[in-house]
Structure formats: structure tokens, C-alpha cells
Design a protein around this motif. Structure first.
Motif, PDB file in Angstrom:
ATOM      1  N   ASP A  39       0.952  -1.262  -0.164  1.00 36.61           N
ATOM      2  CA  ASP A  39      -0.040   0.069   0.035  1.00 36.61           C
ATOM      3  C   ASP A  39       0.982   1.220  -0.130  1.00 36.61           C
ATOM      4  OD1 ASP A  39      -2.299  -1.388   0.232  1.00 36.61           O
ATOM      5  OD2 ASP A  39      -2.538  -1.523   2.121  1.00 36.61           O
ATOM      6  N   ASP A  40       2.029   1.018   0.266  1.00 36.83           N
ATOM      7  CA  ASP A  40       2.852   2.354   0.366  1.00 36.83           C
ATOM      8  C   ASP A  40       3.805   2.491  -0.766  1.00 36.83           C
ATOM      9  OD1 ASP A  40       4.569   0.155   1.109  1.00 36.83           O
ATOM     10  OD2 ASP A  40       5.395   1.249   2.917  1.00 36.83           O
ATOM     11  N   TYR A  41       3.976   1.811  -1.843  1.00 36.17           N
ATOM     12  CA  TYR A  41       4.660   1.521  -2.958  1.00 36.17           C
ATOM     13  C   TYR A  41       4.404   3.075  -3.590  1.00 36.17           C
ATOM     14  CZ  TYR A  41       7.244   0.061  -7.053  1.00 36.17           C
ATOM     15  OH  TYR A  41       8.103  -0.243  -8.037  1.00 36.17           O
ATOM     16  N   VAL A  42       5.461   3.459  -4.018  1.00 30.84           N
ATOM     17  CA  VAL A  42       5.608   4.882  -4.821  1.00 30.84           C
ATOM     18  C   VAL A  42       5.412   4.664  -6.434  1.00 30.84           C
ATOM     19  CG1 VAL A  42       6.703   6.980  -5.023  1.00 30.84           C
ATOM     20  CG2 VAL A  42       6.858   5.748  -2.777  1.00 30.84           C
ATOM     21  N   PHE A  43       4.393   4.771  -6.864  1.00 27.94           N
ATOM     22  CA  PHE A  43       4.364   4.719  -8.439  1.00 27.94           C
ATOM     23  C   PHE A  43       4.813   6.099  -9.078  1.00 27.94           C
ATOM     24  CE2 PHE A  43       1.101   1.383  -6.680  1.00 27.94           C
ATOM     25  CZ  PHE A  43       1.614   0.271  -7.586  1.00 27.94           C
ATOM     26  N   LEU A  44       4.767   5.913 -10.477  1.00 26.65           N
ATOM     27  CA  LEU A  44       5.399   7.204 -11.103  1.00 26.65           C
ATOM     28  C   LEU A  44       4.570   8.168 -10.911  1.00 26.65           C
ATOM     29  CD1 LEU A  44       6.340   5.392 -14.513  1.00 26.65           C
ATOM     30  CD2 LEU A  44       8.048   6.412 -12.863  1.00 26.65           C
ATOM     31  N   PRO A  45       4.966   9.439 -10.646  1.00 26.89           N
ATOM     32  CA  PRO A  45       3.885  10.554 -10.795  1.00 26.89           C
ATOM     33  C   PRO A  45       3.461  10.870 -12.068  1.00 26.89           C
ATOM     34  CG  PRO A  45       6.351  11.365 -10.465  1.00 26.89           C
ATOM     35  CD  PRO A  45       6.361   9.753 -10.489  1.00 26.89           C
ATOM     36  N   LYS A  46       2.344  11.701 -12.347  1.00 21.89           N
ATOM     37  CA  LYS A  46       1.728  11.823 -13.518  1.00 21.89           C
ATOM     38  C   LYS A  46       2.743  12.569 -14.343  1.00 21.89           C
ATOM     39  CE  LYS A  46      -2.164  14.232 -15.631  1.00 21.89           C
ATOM     40  NZ  LYS A  46      -3.371  15.054 -15.031  1.00 21.89           N
ATOM     41  N   ASP A  47       3.674  13.765 -14.074  1.00 21.29           N
ATOM     42  CA  ASP A  47       4.448  14.268 -14.893  1.00 21.29           C
ATOM     43  C   ASP A  47       5.493  13.313 -15.470  1.00 21.29           C
ATOM     44  OD1 ASP A  47       6.026  13.920 -12.788  1.00 21.29           O
ATOM     45  OD2 ASP A  47       6.757  16.061 -12.742  1.00 21.29           O
ATOM     46  N   GLN A  48       5.724  12.225 -14.982  1.00 20.17           N
ATOM     47  CA  GLN A  48       6.620  11.465 -15.498  1.00 20.17           C
ATOM     48  C   GLN A  48       6.065  10.454 -16.508  1.00 20.17           C
ATOM     49  OE1 GLN A  48       9.530   9.627 -13.156  1.00 20.17           O
ATOM     50  NE2 GLN A  48       9.646  11.050 -11.613  1.00 20.17           N
ATOM     51  N   LEU A  49       4.753  10.465 -16.822  1.00 24.67           N
ATOM     52  CA  LEU A  49       3.929   9.478 -17.655  1.00 24.67           C
ATOM     53  C   LEU A  49       4.034  10.104 -19.013  1.00 24.67           C
ATOM     54  CD1 LEU A  49       1.030   8.621 -15.748  1.00 24.67           C
ATOM     55  CD2 LEU A  49       2.966   7.012 -16.014  1.00 24.67           C
ATOM     56  N   LEU A  50       3.989   9.634 -20.146  1.00 21.88           N
ATOM     57  CA  LEU A  50       3.719  10.288 -21.498  1.00 21.88           C
ATOM     58  C   LEU A  50       2.495  10.593 -21.605  1.00 21.88           C
ATOM     59  CD1 LEU A  50       5.315   7.694 -23.877  1.00 21.88           C
ATOM     60  CD2 LEU A  50       6.315   9.877 -23.520  1.00 21.88           C
TER      61      LEU A  50
END
Length: 340
Positions: A39-50
Motif C-alpha cells: 500500500d505504500d509503494y511509490v508509483f510514477l508521478p503523473k508528470d513522468q508519464l507520457l
């Protein structure tokens, strides 16, 4: 379209797989085990997505170089907001003849109609068991198989062509092959059984957990009267069979026992826009997102994309041995990031 471009092994480029998110609402052990992706895993922030516009731009460039098929993957792509907007952009690109999407199916009733209206026609649904208890033990989110089956029925009812993908693991869900075939053989759905692969770093893979195509076929032939179907196109990964006296088909994907590297025509873009030439890549991908945001024009980006394909020599499944698996342990790109 430009002249056909080939990689170092003489393979043309035909397919582009695009991961639009690294997030997923399942925690399947062979992809995103809950012990790693908590639950605390850090996914990619929006600005790093294409962005969708960046995805459409790079797809246009790939289409000029020979790509005809695009598949949207994840993570779980239906978690990406306003995905129908991306589908609309992709359907306008000259040269793209087929757009597909791979999903766990849980959100099809919520988003399916919008995606269909935008032009999407083909979806692959990952469903690894038809027994509720077994499926719940695999997805680790207490989602019942019947819930996903209802979503599949809905997708078929609004016009989607649906394939169901099953990753088969020995001692986990190999007893689901026959009941799943029996369930889908009279429906307008093609089911495909996939040999368990050593994708990513965290799925605990080894050869002893693989049910091979020959083993699956032997099991199936004891219950059903079947016959082989000829491949439809160069690079088709599944070996298809037909139930005699019926139109329904099923496929076996032999990614371990009988590799198809020699005809692989797929380029891959990760959720943050890196190019990979193989699902089993063990080195950092080339940063396409940086190119797209650098101010270069399309011709300059096309030249780099062409160069990347010319340099491609990946053939991991051809080379897979116990030693190569061990050598690459903890080095491969995770499937939620690069797409399956």
C-alpha cells in the motif's frame, strides 16, 4: 511509409506496445506481488508519464516506419483517466490498422462503452482461473472470477472482440485449463494459455513451475476433439487450435518451450516513455520522453527511433537457460512498468 526497416537479426518493425500506467488494482504474484507492491509503494508521478498527445506523436512516427498494430497495456490501463481520448487520437493516425488493449477486465462496465465509441474494437482480458477461490488467491484482491466473467460478457454484448489470456503455473492453476476451455468453447471469445515466463524480478520463476505447450496440448486432447489452425500473419505468437465441428478457437503461447524471438516485430514503450526491444530487457531503456520534450522535430526523432531498431538484437527466450535466468535475476524490467 518509409522503406522497411530491419533490426540486426533481420526482423521488421510492425507492433508497438505502449504502457500507459504502472499502477494496477490487482496484486498477482507473477507480476506485482503484494509483498513488493504494498500500500505504500511509490508509483510514477503523473508528470513522468507520457501524455496522450506525446503517445500519439510517437505512434505517428512509428507508423511511418512500419508499425501497423498498437496495443495499450499497463499496469492496468483502465486506471488511466480519460483513456478514450487516447484511443480517439490513435484511430486518426494513417497506417495504424489495429488497436488493442490488455486489461484485467475489472473496470470494463465502467469504461467499455466510452472506449468502444472512441474506436477501440479488440481487448485482451487477463483471467487466470475460472474457480473463484483459485482466482482470488492469484489476484490477492479478493476479486472473484465470476465478477470478471460478467465484465467479459458485457464487453462482448457491446461489440468488442475479446480474447482471454491465462498464465498457467504448475500446481497453481493448471487444473483450470479444461474447465476454462469448456466454459468458453461455445462463446464468442478466444482463450489463450500462456507458459509461465520469468518476466521481471519478483515472481519466483523457475523451470519447474512451467507447464509447456506440449503438456497442455496432451491434457486438452484427452478431453476435446481439436485440430490445428494455420497462422494468420508473420510473427503471430500463439499456436491456435479449433474445436472440431465448431468455430471457436483457443491458443497456446509457447514463450518458454518454443520461443518466437526470430519473428518478434514488437517495440515497447514503458509508462514513462522508455524504448525497449524486448519484454525481458535487463538494461535501462532509451528515453523517448526526453526526446519528445527536447524541442526536436519529428524528422530528428524519427532518425533516432530508426537507429534504435537497427541496433536491436534481443533474443532472450532463444537463449534462456538456467544460467541465463540466474545471471539476469534482479536485472529485468518489471511487467507492470513495461507491459505484458
Amino acid at each position: 511509409m518509409t522503406d522497411q526497416i530491419l533490426d540486426k537479426l533481420g526482423r521488421p518493425i510492425r507492433d508497438l506496445r505502449i504502457s500507459v500506467t504502472d499502477r494496477c488494482n490487482f496484486r498477482c504474484d507473477y507480476c506485482m506481488p503484494k509483498e513488493i507492491f504494498g500500500d505504500d509503494y511509490v508509483f510514477l508521478p503523473k508528470d513522468q508519464l507520457l501524455t496522450f498527445e506525446e503517445i500519439a506523436r510517437i505512434t505517428q512516427i512509428y507508423a511511418y516506419l512500419g508499425v501497423k498494430k498498437v496495443r495499450i497495456t499497463g499496469g492496468e490501463p483502465l486506471l488511466r483517466r480519460d483513456l478514450d481520448h487516447l484511443i480517439r487520437l490513435l484511430t486518426r493516425i494513417d497506417g495504424i490498422e489495429d488497436i488493442g488493449l490488455t486489461t484485467n477486465g475489472l473496470l470494463l462496465k465502467k469504461h467499455g462503452q466510452k472506449l468502444y465509441d472512441a474506436g477501440l474494437r479488440r481487448i485482451n482480458v487477463s483471467l487466470d482461473a475460472i474457480d473463484d477461490a483459485i482466482f482470488q488467491s492469484i489476484n490477492n484482491r479478493n476479486i472473484k472470477a465470476r465478477t470478471v466473467l460478467e465484465q467479459i460478457d458485457y464487453a462482448v454484448s457491446i461489440g468488442f472482440q475479446v480474447k482471454v489470456n491465462v498464465v498457467v503455473q504448475k500446481g497453481v492453476n493448471d487444473d483450470q485449463i479444461i474447465p476454462m476451455l469448456d466454459y468458453f468453447k461455445d462463446k464468442r471469445v478466444t482463450i489463450r494459455f500462456i507458459e509461465f515466463m520469468d518476466v521481471g524480478n519478483d515472481n519466483g520463476w523457475d523451470f519447474s513451475k512451467v507447464i509447456t505447450k506440449d503438456e497442455m496440448l496432451k491434457m486438452i486432447e484427452t478431453h476435446f476433439d481439436i485440430e490445428p489452425v494455420q497462422p494468420k500473419y508473420y510473427g503471430e505468437v500463439a499456436k491456435y487450435y479449433r474445436h472440431k465441428g465448431a468455430t471457436s478457437q483457443f491458443g497456446l503461447i509457447t514463450s518458454v518451450s518454443d520461443s518466437f524471438c526470430s519473428t518478434c516485430t514488437r517495440a515497447r514503450l514503458s509508462s514513462d516513455g522508455k524504448f525497449y526491444g524486448c519484454l525481458f530487457s535487463s538494461v535501462e531503456g532509451y528515453d523517448i520522453r526526453k526526446l519528445l520534450r527536447s524541442g526536436l522535430d519529428d524528422d530528428e526523432i524519427e532518425a533516432k527511433v530508426k537507429q534504435l531498431w537497427h541496433l536491436r538484437d534481443d533474443r532472450y527466450s532463444d537463449e534462456r537457460t538456467a544460467q541465463t535466468v540466474e545471471n539476469r535475476r534482479k536485472k529485468k524490467i518489471n511487467m507492470n512498468y513495461i507491459g505484458g
